[in-house]
Design a protein around this motif. Structure first.
Motif, PDB file in Angstrom:
ATOM      1  N   VAL A  55       0.836  -1.200   0.000  1.00  0.00           N
ATOM      2  CA  VAL A  55       0.000   0.000   0.000  1.00  0.00           C
ATOM      3  C   VAL A  55       0.875   1.257   0.000  1.00  0.00           C
ATOM      4  CG1 VAL A  55      -1.623   1.362   1.382  1.00  0.00           C
ATOM      5  CG2 VAL A  55      -2.003  -1.076   1.068  1.00  0.00           C
ATOM      6  N   ARG A  56       1.954   1.216   0.781  1.00  0.00           N
ATOM      7  CA  ARG A  56       2.825   2.394   0.865  1.00  0.00           C
ATOM      8  C   ARG A  56       3.495   2.697  -0.469  1.00  0.00           C
ATOM      9  NH1 ARG A  56       3.855   4.233   5.892  1.00  0.00           N
ATOM     10  NH2 ARG A  56       5.785   5.129   5.158  1.00  0.00           N
ATOM     11  N   THR A  71       0.790   4.156  -2.820  1.00  0.00           N
ATOM     12  CA  THR A  71       0.320   5.488  -2.461  1.00  0.00           C
ATOM     13  C   THR A  71       1.471   6.502  -2.423  1.00  0.00           C
ATOM     14  OG1 THR A  71       0.487   4.899  -0.125  1.00  0.00           O
ATOM     15  CG2 THR A  71      -1.667   4.680  -1.145  1.00  0.00           C
ATOM     16  N   THR A  72       2.579   6.156  -3.014  1.00  0.00           N
ATOM     17  CA  THR A  72       3.752   7.033  -3.190  1.00  0.00           C
ATOM     18  C   THR A  72       4.525   7.322  -1.903  1.00  0.00           C
ATOM     19  OG1 THR A  72       2.839   9.265  -2.799  1.00  0.00           O
ATOM     20  CG2 THR A  72       2.428   8.293  -4.967  1.00  0.00           C
ATOM     21  N   VAL A  74       3.705   5.860 -10.111  1.00  0.00           N
ATOM     22  CA  VAL A  74       3.784   6.356  -8.731  1.00  0.00           C
ATOM     23  C   VAL A  74       5.160   6.904  -8.378  1.00  0.00           C
ATOM     24  CG1 VAL A  74       1.947   4.849  -7.880  1.00  0.00           C
ATOM     25  CG2 VAL A  74       4.317   4.083  -7.740  1.00  0.00           C
ATOM     26  N   ARG A  76      -1.097  11.501  -5.924  1.00  0.00           N
ATOM     27  CA  ARG A  76      -1.692  11.913  -4.647  1.00  0.00           C
ATOM     28  C   ARG A  76      -2.984  12.687  -4.828  1.00  0.00           C
ATOM     29  NH1 ARG A  76       3.980  13.899  -2.374  1.00  0.00           N
ATOM     30  NH2 ARG A  76       4.928  11.844  -2.339  1.00  0.00           N
ATOM     31  N   ILE A 102      -5.870   9.940  -5.198  1.00  0.00           N
ATOM     32  CA  ILE A 102      -6.114   8.816  -4.296  1.00  0.00           C
ATOM     33  C   ILE A 102      -6.522   9.260  -2.894  1.00  0.00           C
ATOM     34  CG2 ILE A 102      -4.483   7.295  -5.484  1.00  0.00           C
ATOM     35  CD1 ILE A 102      -2.513   7.941  -3.133  1.00  0.00           C
ATOM     36  N   LEU A 121      -6.099   7.656   1.139  1.00  0.00           N
ATOM     37  CA  LEU A 121      -5.443   6.599   1.902  1.00  0.00           C
ATOM     38  C   LEU A 121      -5.910   6.652   3.341  1.00  0.00           C
ATOM     39  CD1 LEU A 121      -3.176   4.481   2.595  1.00  0.00           C
ATOM     40  CD2 LEU A 121      -1.642   6.417   2.858  1.00  0.00           C
ATOM     41  N   SER A 164      -9.708  10.597   4.188  1.00  0.00           N
ATOM     42  CA  SER A 164      -9.192  10.131   2.906  1.00  0.00           C
ATOM     43  C   SER A 164     -10.185  10.413   1.778  1.00  0.00           C
ATOM     44  CB  SER A 164      -8.868   8.640   2.979  1.00  0.00           C
ATOM     45  OG  SER A 164     -10.060   7.897   3.110  1.00  0.00           O
ATOM     46  N   PHE A 222      -7.335   3.537  -0.990  1.00  0.00           N
ATOM     47  CA  PHE A 222      -6.528   2.478  -0.382  1.00  0.00           C
ATOM     48  C   PHE A 222      -6.877   2.408   1.096  1.00  0.00           C
ATOM     49  CE2 PHE A 222      -4.254   3.856  -4.075  1.00  0.00           C
ATOM     50  CZ  PHE A 222      -3.713   2.701  -4.601  1.00  0.00           C
ATOM     51  N   SER A 227       0.573  11.677   2.083  1.00  0.00           N
ATOM     52  CA  SER A 227      -0.309  11.131   1.056  1.00  0.00           C
ATOM     53  C   SER A 227      -1.158  12.241   0.425  1.00  0.00           C
ATOM     54  CB  SER A 227      -1.208  10.041   1.644  1.00  0.00           C
ATOM     55  OG  SER A 227      -2.230  10.608   2.424  1.00  0.00           O
TER      56      SER A 227
END
Lengths: 327, 267
Positions: free
Chosen positions: A47-48, A51-52, A68, A76, A79, A81, A149, A158, B96
């Protein structure tokens, strides 16, 4: 269908620990992928990377067609998270948390305020909106984190273990909230340790262990491989074990296994409670007394036992391997 | 808006959040403000009569040193705040978001100036109570305060970097103790640099903490022209020397911290 989330051969190492070992994923638009695995399997690392937050050592990944690694900011923007540990500020109120996030999405002061109130309303947090988050229950925190999120209405979401540590009621509430999002067309990648959760929410499940996908398919396919439900029983009198085994084998769809103590039997069945009742009636008619009986659904442990021949590694620490300082 | 303006916008949002936290957890503030009072009183009354400073009353000599030490220690809050946000996953949340990469650090270092403003205010009052006086012009004195704050701000970027690197908040406190104590003691903060033995004296003479202290002392008029500081360039031009260090620290630690922030991962 084109994949909204795509990963090819992702590798991530932390020193001697390989957290991701060539992981491939593809999530078509509007569907839910459940990434299922025990602690330390590499779920969070995956996931990390997607999600960059983390650069992979090898492999490529893209979200909504955007790489990514090359264009993290573009990713970003698209998405949402929500992490394993609800990343909300405890000293701020629920409203302040959301308003801050909205402003960091550059919604503008007025729009940020409205958006924060909207989300609190939607996640039934309006009553607690102006209380510091430290007074919230675990379930409320998770809902607030999820709300955070969703501030920018992302089309790709995510969720990293969204219900770990929640009580059963909060878990069901959370599932309903997630279901709603998915019904509205959000593409979702969800990690979980619970087979039931993946079953309830995911269109496709990828089982991962040691950073590799060891099985993929929908819940039914996986369950079929694991053997679905099973009846487990313990006879009161060890001498009647053979009789019980004969009764059970008539309803079983596979081999009846005797446990190490010589009093317990396990057999895969289908037909659920009806089959259990049938077995119980027959055992009763044969006058076989029971100490214990139950219908068990496959757990993550069963999936792992079947797929790897080993139970989930109980010695795995609670967290994913920590990145070393100064990488 | 361009990148820099967005960075300031985002930094402002983060700073507002930190200020809210200061208001919600006043306990932290109490400790921030008690320790400078304690230091002023301890030094004024314990060492006050045993450290002779030619031409100047020790308490007058001392205050600028305590100001310098306290505002530098203030940087610990920056490191601790960032380490805490890392531990709690809040940095992950920020990372994020499509926000400016420097905003979390810009906002944090900016909001922590409040701690130092308050502790300078408290120390000034305590100092006046124990007999310290500003003997120069008020404008000069304000310049002295400003220089202390600017130097402390630069130093807070050092601790911001440390906060991103260490594994927990607890480590920050120890780490800052180990770094900040020697740096602020091997200086002309509490004793004249001339009184120190050989290598320590040299260290003290070139230590930027000595320069900022000397600059503040001069700004407050707490020096005696008859007894000048050691004849070395840094202490002859303390303001310039301090600003030079401010520049160097920022040039090194701003990019370093921002880079570390981008790579940082929750522990």
């Amino acid at each position: 269908m084109t994949a909204v989330i795509e990963a090819h051969g992702l590798v991530k190492r932390y020193g001697s620990v390989t957290a991701l070992d060539g992981l491939d994923l593809a999530v078509p638009a509007g569907t839910v992928l459940g990434l299922l695995g025990p602690n330390g399997a590499g779920k969070t690392t995956a996931v990390r990377v997607l999600t960059t937050l983390l650069r992979p050592d090898a492999g490529r990944a893209s979200v909504a067609g955007i790489d990514v690694v090359d264009h993290p900011d573009e990713v970003r923007r698209r998405i949402g998270l929500s992490g394993q540990y609800a990343a909300v500020d405890e000293t701020l109120t629920g409203y302040e948390n959301l308003e801050m996030i909205a402003r960091l999405y550059r919604l503008g002061r007025r729009r940020a305020r409205t958006r924060a109130r909207e989300l609190l309303e939607r996640f039934t947090l309006s009553d607690a909106a102006d209380r510091p988050v430290k007074t919230y229950s675990g379930g409320m925190r998770r809902r607030l984190d999820l709300a955070g999120s969703l501030v920018a209405e992302p089309s790709v979401l995510f969720l990293d273990e969204p219900t770990t540590g929640l009580d059963p009621r909060s878990r069901v509430t959370m599932w309903e909230v997630i279901r709603e999002l998915v019904d509205q067309g959000t593409t979702l990648l969800l990690t979980t340790q619970y087979l039931e959760e993946a079953d309830r929410l995911a269109d496709e499940i990828v089982v991962i262990d040691h950073g590799r996908a060891i099985a993929r398919g929908d819940a039914d396919t996986l369950k079929a491989r694991v053997g679905g439900e099973r009846i487990e029983l313990i006879v009161r009198d060890a001498e009647r074990l053979d009789d019980a085994r004969q009764v059970l084998s008539r309803s079983a769809v596979g081999e009846v296994v005797v446990d190490d103590h010589g009093t317990g039997l396990t057999a895969p069945v289908d037909g659920g409670p009806d089959t259990l009742m049938q077995v119980l009636r027959e055992l009763d008619a044969a006058g076989i007394g029971l100490k214990d009986v139950g219908l068990r659904r496959p757990t993550l442990d069963d999936v792992f036992l079947t797929l790897t021949g080993q139970p989930t590694d109980a010695s795995t620490p609670d967290h994913e391997p920590s990145p070393e300082v100064g990488r | 808006m361009n990148g820099l303006l967005w960075s300031l916008h985002d930094g402002h949002v983060v700073a507002l959040r930190n200020v809210r936290k200061i208001r919600r957890v006043p306990e932290v503030l109490v400790f921030v403000l008690i320790s400078p009072i304690m230091f002023v009183l301890l030094f004024a009354y314990v060492f006050g009569d045993s450290i002779p400073i030619p031409g100047v009353d020790y308490r007058e000599f001392l205050i600028a040193g305590i100001f310098a030490q306290t505002v530098i220690f203030g940087a610990t809050f920056t490191g601790a705040g960032i380490a805490e946000d890392m531990q709690k996953g809040i940095i992950d949340r920020f990372r994020s978001l499509p926000m400016s990469r420097s905003a979390v650090l810009v906002g944090r270092t900016a909001s922590d100036v409040i701690y130092n403003l308050l502790s300078i205010l408290i120390m000034t009052l305590t100092g006046l109570l124990v007999g310290w006086r500003i003997r120069g012009s008020l404008l000069d004195a304000l310049g002295g305060f400003l220089l202390l704050l600017v130097f402390a701000y630069a130093f807070s970027w050092v601790m911001a970097f440390v906060g991103l690197v260490v594994p927990s908040v607890e480590v920050i406190n120890n780490a800052s103790f180990i770094v900040i104590f020697p740096v602020t003691f091997i200086a002309n903060t509490f004793v004249p640099a001339e009184n120190l033995p050989g290598p320590l004296r040299t260290f003290a003479e070139y230590n930027p903490v000595s320069a900022v202290t000397q600059a503040a002392r001069e700004a407050f008029g707490n020096t005696n022209p008859a007894f000048p500081p050691p004849d070395v360039w840094p202490l002859r031009h303390p303001v310039l020397y301090t600003l030079g260090w401010v520049g160097i620290i920022l040039l090194v630690f701003v990019p370093l911290s921002v880079r570390q922030y981008q790579r940082a991962a929750t522990r």
